[in-house]
Design an enzyme around this catalytic site. Structure first.
Site, PDB file in Angstrom:
ATOM      1  CE  LYS A  32      -0.241  -0.506   4.994  1.00  0.00           C
ATOM      2  NZ  LYS A  32      -1.049  -0.995   6.120  1.00  0.00           N
ATOM      3  NE  ARG A 130      -6.706   1.162  12.831  1.00  0.00           N
ATOM      4  CZ  ARG A 130      -5.587   1.227  12.129  1.00  0.00           C
ATOM      5  NH1 ARG A 130      -4.904   2.354  12.079  1.00  0.00           N
ATOM      6  NH2 ARG A 130      -5.138   0.183  11.473  1.00  0.00           N
ATOM      7  CE1 TYR A 258      13.889  31.518   4.809  1.00  0.00           C
ATOM      8  CE2 TYR A 258      14.160  29.174   4.345  1.00  0.00           C
ATOM      9  CZ  TYR A 258      13.892  30.461   3.916  1.00  0.00           C
ATOM     10  OH  TYR A 258      13.626  30.688   2.595  1.00  0.00           O
ATOM     11  CG  MET A 312      10.562  23.558  -0.640  1.00  0.00           C
ATOM     12  SD  MET A 312       9.540  24.614  -1.678  1.00  0.00           S
ATOM     13  CE  MET A 312       8.417  25.311  -0.491  1.00  0.00           C
TER      14      MET A 312
HETATM   15  C1  LIG Z   1      -0.250  -1.925   6.731  1.00  0.00           C
HETATM   16  C2  LIG Z   1      -0.808  -3.195   7.264  1.00  0.00           C
HETATM   17  C3  LIG Z   1       0.032  -4.266   7.570  1.00  0.00           C
HETATM   18  C4  LIG Z   1       1.537  -4.159   7.527  1.00  0.00           C
HETATM   19  O1  LIG Z   1       1.975  -3.438   8.658  1.00  0.00           O
HETATM   20  P1  LIG Z   1       3.553  -3.304   8.964  1.00  0.00           P
HETATM   21  O2  LIG Z   1       3.594  -2.708  10.313  1.00  0.00           O
HETATM   22  O3  LIG Z   1       4.087  -2.389   7.925  1.00  0.00           O
HETATM   23  O4  LIG Z   1       4.098  -4.667   8.865  1.00  0.00           O
HETATM   24  C5  LIG Z   1      -0.541  -5.458   7.950  1.00  0.00           C
HETATM   25  N1  LIG Z   1      -1.887  -5.603   8.043  1.00  0.00           N
HETATM   26  C6  LIG Z   1      -2.717  -4.582   7.780  1.00  0.00           C
HETATM   27  C7  LIG Z   1      -4.174  -4.796   7.905  1.00  0.00           C
HETATM   28  C8  LIG Z   1      -2.218  -3.351   7.400  1.00  0.00           C
HETATM   29  O5  LIG Z   1      -3.041  -2.342   7.160  1.00  0.00           O
END
Ligand SMILES: *Cc1c(COP(=O)(O)O)cnc(C)c1O
Length: 368
Positions: A32, A130, A258, A312
């Protein structure tokens, strides 16, 4: 040049580490958020030995299909609308089902028997609070899905797996195993389980179940608070670098950048480096932050402190540790082997995940 170098062979190495740790489980490799900022197109070929990939949005899932990923794709928040559920069916995506509307879409629109969408990841809320059905809802949802012809993977997610001593871990494991046992005894012995993210894989080897879901560990960062990436045998999959574009000496009592955040105590040789928060280097960084400078003329490397405010487009570093004739275009490692992105994240009060995900489009991207 600002450059993000991706090392697919490091990802394959890290995947193999996961497969050694979780030898009896299938692996859903999490890609993701553009593969944690590494670029999904660069990463997928390195994950050929994974059993599936996990993404957060339908767009990400469709992109992976477009790139030719033909194995399991798990959509970890499921479809957001009935229309997305239909699109998931069209592209053979396996969805999480975590609430009543998704359950209804699945019951109203059942994919063909050979469709990968017939496999659903039924999310049980064991304490993260969640996503997911609670203890009352999970049994009924499982029963209805099973009767409609779906194959189930009971899934949950740890809230504190990075800290093996946190008391919620044992609670979540117990709730999960009880419900899975009951589902297997009362509905179908074929129901599978999936519990562990990267931290869970490392900290709870007795509880890997059928599918593990590694994310950050694949990219070479430490998922747990008490072991480094190096101790876990991981290799960082990204090098983020820039170069020195100017050298100067700042006289004692003069301030840099800055907010005049840093004042020279003595005459100090400094270098400007062509990177800033516009590239994804964190603006909020502590005085402990450092970079590694590699002199382009002789390949020698020097550890240099980051001084003054990150802007930046540039940062300033203290090159007192390097020789006076250091080359103007010397390479500057912002993260990679040293400093590791985990160190930079600690110096920025955040986690590696965030630094990796929020890199901007400006740096040049290459693969080795
Ligand atoms: C992102 C995610 C993972 C992976 O998590 P990590 O901490 O990066 O290993 C596993 N299961 C779900 C449902 C996630 O959303």
């Amino acid at each position: 040049m600002r450059t993000i170098t991706i090392k697919p062979q490091a990802i394959t190495h890290n995947l193999n580490q996961v497969k050694k740790m979780a030898a009896n489980s299938k692996v859903l490799a999490m890609v993701k958020s553009n593969a944690y900022g590494h670029g999904v197109a660069a990463v997928l070929p390195a994950l050929q030995q994974a059993d599936g990939i996990g993404v957060a949005t339908l767009t990400e899932a469709l992109e992976a299909r477009q790139l030719g990923w033909d194995k399991t794709i798990g959509l970890i928040e499921g479809a957001f609308t009935a229309d997305e559920w239909q699109q998931a069916i069209n592209s053979d995506i396996s969805c999480v089902i975590h609430h009543a509307p998704q359950l209804q879409w699945a019951l109203d629109n059942i994919p063909l028997a050979n469709s990968a969408t017939r496999v659903v990841w039924l999310k049980y809320n064991t304490g993260m609070n969640r996503l997911g059905f609670n203890a009352e809802g999970i049994m009924a949802a499982a029963k209805r899905l099973h009767e409609a012809g779906y194959q189930l993977i009971l899934a949950t997610h740890f809230a504190n797996a990075d800290d093996s001593t946190h008391p919620l871990n044992a609670m979540q494991i117990q709730r999960f195993s009880e419900v899975l046992d009951t589902l297997q005894a009362t509905i179908s012995a074929d129901i599978k389980g999936s519990l562990c993210n990267s931290a869970g894989i490392v900290n709870f080897p007795e509880h890997h179940y059928d599918w593990v879901r590694p994310g950050i560990i694949l990219y070479g960062s430490a998922p747990v608070i008490d072991k480094s990436a190096h101790e876990l045998g991981l290799q960082p999959a990204m090098d983020f670098s820039a170069q020195i574009i100017a050298l100067q000496t700042v006289q004692a009592d003069n301030a840099i950048g800055y907010g005049s955040r840093w004042t020279a105590q003595k005459d100090t040789r400094t270098a400007l480096v062509s990177v800033g928060y516009g590239d994804g280097y964190p603006r909020v960084i502590s005085d402990e932050a450092y970079v590694t400078v590699i002199d382009t003329t002789n390949d020698k490397s020097y550890r240099c402190a980051v001084i003054g405010r990150v802007a930046m487009d540039m940062i300033v570093i203290d090159v007192s540790t390097a020789p006076e004739d250091i080359a103007l275009d010397s390479k500057v490692i912002l993260w990679g082997d040293a400093p590791h992105v985990d160190e930079v994240a600690a110096h920025a009060g955040t986690i590696s995940y965030e630094l990796l995900c929020r890199l901007s489009i400006r740096p040049n991207r290459i693969q080795v």
